[in-house]
Every structure is written in C-alpha cells, then in structure tokens.
Design a protein around this motif. Structure first.
Motif, PDB file in Angstrom:
ATOM      1  N   ASN A  55      17.475   5.989 -46.865  1.00 35.34           N
ATOM      2  CA  ASN A  55      18.261   6.949 -47.629  1.00 35.34           C
ATOM      3  C   ASN A  55      19.225   6.134 -48.498  1.00 35.34           C
ATOM      4  OD1 ASN A  55      20.054   8.866 -48.606  1.00 35.34           O
ATOM      5  ND2 ASN A  55      20.048  10.047 -46.706  1.00 35.34           N
ATOM      6  N   THR A  56      18.903   6.030 -49.778  1.00 30.39           N
ATOM      7  CA  THR A  56      19.690   5.241 -50.715  1.00 30.39           C
ATOM      8  C   THR A  56      20.256   6.158 -51.782  1.00 30.39           C
ATOM      9  OG1 THR A  56      18.167   3.391 -50.355  1.00 30.39           O
ATOM     10  CG2 THR A  56      19.601   3.251 -52.285  1.00 30.39           C
ATOM     11  N   ASN A  57      21.564   6.373 -51.728  1.00 35.11           N
ATOM     12  CA  ASN A  57      22.239   7.243 -52.702  1.00 35.11           C
ATOM     13  C   ASN A  57      21.566   8.605 -52.812  1.00 35.11           C
ATOM     14  OD1 ASN A  57      24.087   5.171 -53.357  1.00 35.11           O
ATOM     15  ND2 ASN A  57      22.604   4.266 -54.752  1.00 35.11           N
ATOM     16  N   GLY A  58      21.233   9.178 -51.658  1.00 39.94           N
ATOM     17  CA  GLY A  58      20.629  10.505 -51.648  1.00 39.94           C
ATOM     18  C   GLY A  58      19.164  10.540 -52.033  1.00 39.94           C
ATOM     19  N   ARG A  59      18.508   9.389 -52.041  1.00 40.31           N
ATOM     20  CA  ARG A  59      17.076   9.314 -52.351  1.00 40.31           C
ATOM     21  C   ARG A  59      16.343   8.655 -51.185  1.00 40.31           C
ATOM     22  NH1 ARG A  59      15.268   9.547 -57.578  1.00 40.31           N
ATOM     23  NH2 ARG A  59      13.990   7.704 -57.335  1.00 40.31           N
ATOM     24  N   ALA A  60      15.217   9.217 -50.798  1.00 39.34           N
ATOM     25  CA  ALA A  60      14.398   8.651 -49.725  1.00 39.34           C
ATOM     26  C   ALA A  60      13.464   7.611 -50.354  1.00 39.34           C
ATOM     27  CB  ALA A  60      13.597   9.750 -49.038  1.00 39.34           C
ATOM     28  N   VAL A  61      13.860   6.344 -50.295  1.00 42.37           N
ATOM     29  CA  VAL A  61      13.149   5.266 -50.977  1.00 42.37           C
ATOM     30  C   VAL A  61      12.373   4.430 -49.964  1.00 42.37           C
ATOM     31  CG1 VAL A  61      13.430   3.213 -52.423  1.00 42.37           C
ATOM     32  CG2 VAL A  61      14.928   5.189 -52.757  1.00 42.37           C
ATOM     33  N   CYS A  62      11.106   4.212 -50.244  1.00 39.50           N
ATOM     34  CA  CYS A  62      10.297   3.340 -49.395  1.00 39.50           C
ATOM     35  C   CYS A  62      10.632   1.899 -49.772  1.00 39.50           C
ATOM     36  CB  CYS A  62       8.812   3.621 -49.588  1.00 39.50           C
ATOM     37  SG  CYS A  62       7.781   2.646 -48.455  1.00 39.50           S
ATOM     38  N   VAL A  63      11.179   1.159 -48.816  1.00 40.93           N
ATOM     39  CA  VAL A  63      11.589  -0.223 -49.077  1.00 40.93           C
ATOM     40  C   VAL A  63      10.660  -1.240 -48.426  1.00 40.93           C
ATOM     41  CG1 VAL A  63      14.010   0.355 -49.488  1.00 40.93           C
ATOM     42  CG2 VAL A  63      13.251  -0.225 -47.162  1.00 40.93           C
ATOM     43  N   TYR A  64       9.738  -0.764 -47.590  1.00 44.83           N
ATOM     44  CA  TYR A  64       8.768  -1.667 -46.973  1.00 44.83           C
ATOM     45  C   TYR A  64       7.513  -0.893 -46.639  1.00 44.83           C
ATOM     46  CZ  TYR A  64       6.363  -4.521 -43.503  1.00 44.83           C
ATOM     47  OH  TYR A  64       5.401  -5.238 -42.835  1.00 44.83           O
ATOM     48  N   GLY A  65       6.388  -1.478 -46.925  1.00 49.51           N
ATOM     49  CA  GLY A  65       5.092  -0.976 -46.506  1.00 49.51           C
ATOM     50  C   GLY A  65       4.256  -2.170 -46.110  1.00 49.51           C
ATOM     51  N   GLY A  66       3.806  -2.221 -44.885  1.00 50.95           N
ATOM     52  CA  GLY A  66       3.004  -3.346 -44.400  1.00 50.95           C
ATOM     53  C   GLY A  66       2.680  -3.158 -42.939  1.00 50.95           C
ATOM     54  N   TRP A  67       2.292  -4.254 -42.304  1.00 52.38           N
ATOM     55  CA  TRP A  67       2.014  -4.188 -40.872  1.00 52.38           C
ATOM     56  C   TRP A  67       3.277  -3.780 -40.141  1.00 52.38           C
ATOM     57  CZ3 TRP A  67      -2.735  -3.670 -40.053  1.00 52.38           C
ATOM     58  CH2 TRP A  67      -3.706  -4.426 -40.703  1.00 52.38           C
ATOM     59  N   ALA A  68       3.133  -3.032 -39.070  1.00 55.49           N
ATOM     60  CA  ALA A  68       4.285  -2.608 -38.269  1.00 55.49           C
ATOM     61  C   ALA A  68       5.018  -3.843 -37.768  1.00 55.49           C
ATOM     62  CB  ALA A  68       3.827  -1.736 -37.108  1.00 55.49           C
ATOM     63  N   LYS A  69       6.315  -3.860 -38.017  1.00 60.49           N
ATOM     64  CA  LYS A  69       7.127  -5.015 -37.618  1.00 60.49           C
ATOM     65  C   LYS A  69       8.276  -4.604 -36.705  1.00 60.49           C
ATOM     66  CE  LYS A  69       9.824  -4.631 -41.822  1.00 60.49           C
ATOM     67  NZ  LYS A  69      11.169  -5.002 -42.031  1.00 60.49           N
ATOM     68  N   ASP A  70       8.531  -3.320 -36.584  1.00 64.21           N
ATOM     69  CA  ASP A  70       9.650  -2.816 -35.795  1.00 64.21           C
ATOM     70  C   ASP A  70       9.142  -2.070 -34.567  1.00 64.21           C
ATOM     71  OD1 ASP A  70      11.652  -3.623 -37.677  1.00 64.21           O
ATOM     72  OD2 ASP A  70      11.077  -1.923 -38.929  1.00 64.21           O
ATOM     73  N   ARG A  71      10.019  -1.901 -33.628  1.00 72.67           N
ATOM     74  CA  ARG A  71       9.740  -1.018 -32.487  1.00 72.67           C
ATOM     75  C   ARG A  71      10.076   0.407 -32.914  1.00 72.67           C
ATOM     76  NH1 ARG A  71       8.457  -2.633 -27.701  1.00 72.67           N
ATOM     77  NH2 ARG A  71       8.900  -4.692 -26.911  1.00 72.67           N
ATOM     78  N   ARG A  72       9.293   1.354 -32.418  1.00 68.79           N
ATOM     79  CA  ARG A  72       9.586   2.748 -32.720  1.00 68.79           C
ATOM     80  C   ARG A  72      10.768   3.226 -31.893  1.00 68.79           C
ATOM     81  NH1 ARG A  72       6.592   6.873 -31.648  1.00 68.79           N
ATOM     82  NH2 ARG A  72       5.405   5.918 -30.011  1.00 68.79           N
ATOM     83  N   THR A  73      11.538   4.129 -32.488  1.00 70.97           N
ATOM     84  CA  THR A  73      12.633   4.784 -31.787  1.00 70.97           C
ATOM     85  C   THR A  73      12.354   6.288 -31.816  1.00 70.97           C
ATOM     86  OG1 THR A  73      13.987   5.167 -33.762  1.00 70.97           O
ATOM     87  CG2 THR A  73      14.212   3.008 -32.679  1.00 70.97           C
ATOM     88  N   GLY A  74      13.204   7.067 -31.206  1.00 70.62           N
ATOM     89  CA  GLY A  74      13.040   8.519 -31.194  1.00 70.62           C
ATOM     90  C   GLY A  74      13.223   9.150 -32.561  1.00 70.62           C
ATOM     91  N   ASN A  75      13.745   8.395 -33.511  1.00 72.51           N
ATOM     92  CA  ASN A  75      13.986   8.891 -34.865  1.00 72.51           C
ATOM     93  C   ASN A  75      12.798   8.610 -35.801  1.00 72.51           C
ATOM     94  OD1 ASN A  75      15.788  10.185 -36.648  1.00 72.51           O
ATOM     95  ND2 ASN A  75      16.373   8.225 -37.529  1.00 72.51           N
TER      96      ASN A  75
END
Length: 160
Positions: A76-96
C-alpha cells in the motif's frame, strides 16, 4: 550454415520460455497488476486493503509441486496497491496473506474468464486460504486478477 544457426536459436528460445507459475511468470503478473487500475486502486477504495500496509499472494499449480510457489508482494503506497515483487516465494506466509492453488486446467479456465473466483471456490476448482472477508469485499478486482493469468503466454505442459 544458416539452418544450423536458426535451429540453435530455436532451441535456446524454447529452453528460456516462461512456464506457468515460474519466476518469470510471476514478474509478468506483477507488471500486469500495476497496469490494471481496478487492482492498483484497491488500496484507496477498500477499507480491508487500507488496513494492511502489505499483502502477499502465494500461488502454485496443484498438479505440480507445492514447493514451487510464486509470490506477489503488494504494498500500500500512498493509497495505491502496488506490486513491488513478483518471483519465487521468498517469505513465510502469515494470517494476512493469501494462498491460492488450482490445477493447471483450472488456472487456464479462470484466465480465460470461463468462471470467476466465487464459482471456482464453491466448486473446489480454486483452493484459497487467507483473509476471506478481504477477498469477499473485493470480488470484482479478484475476478480481474484471475483474468490476468490468461494474458501471459506460458508453457503449461511442464511444471516450474
């Protein structure tokens, strides 16, 4: 001599082709997200998206390995939902975060617009976990997101 060069170029082109749900596919999906107003504007139009500075979407093909997931990182960048990364999963999932998986056949059908997310989830064609209230409040953008899958030329006969 020209025929040999063309044959080599053809083989190289095939080996570098995008495969559905690989890292190249995720990068292109991220680019398409950012060029799709209904998705980018979700952060300003939906209170559910305004409440989270980041949303992560994890996707994979059910008939391939669940260990080969892709990730879209939506900020969420200045009220815009901006995709900042697309690639192999690098993070752990959370409930959000969101996790979506379907067979290759069903991803293709959703990408063609043969049915939307509500139908896909009700009939078990799309497995989904994550904040369901956010998804339900954004069915129009969610449907548009699924249609983006059909805009990316990719091999579907091999797994990522």
């Amino acid at each position: 001599m020209k025929k040999v060069i063309l044959a080599v170029g053809f083989v190289v082109g095939i080996s570098n082709a995008t495969v559905m749900m690989d890292a190249n596919y995720a990068r292109e999906l991220c680019n398409l997200w950012n060029r799709t107003p209904i998705l980018v504007n979700m952060a300003s139009s939906s209170s559910e998206w305004r409440g989270a500075p980041v949303r992560k979407l994890f996707l994979y093909r059910k008939d391939c390995s669940p260990n080969r997931q892709i990730e879209l990182y939506i900020r969420n960048t200045n009220g815009r939902a901006v995709c900042v990364y697309g690639g192999w999963a690098k993070d752990r999932r959370t409930g959000n975060d969101f996790l979506m998986y379907a067979t290759t056949k069903h991803w293709i059908e959703m990408g063609r617009g043969e049915y939307g997310p509500m139908h896909a989830m009700l009939f078990g064609e799309l497995s989904f976990s994550g904040p369901k209230f956010v998804a339900m409040a954004n069915m129009g953008p969610f449907a548009k997101f699924l249609r983006l899958l059909g805009e990316i030329p990719a091999q579907t006969n091999v797994c990522p």
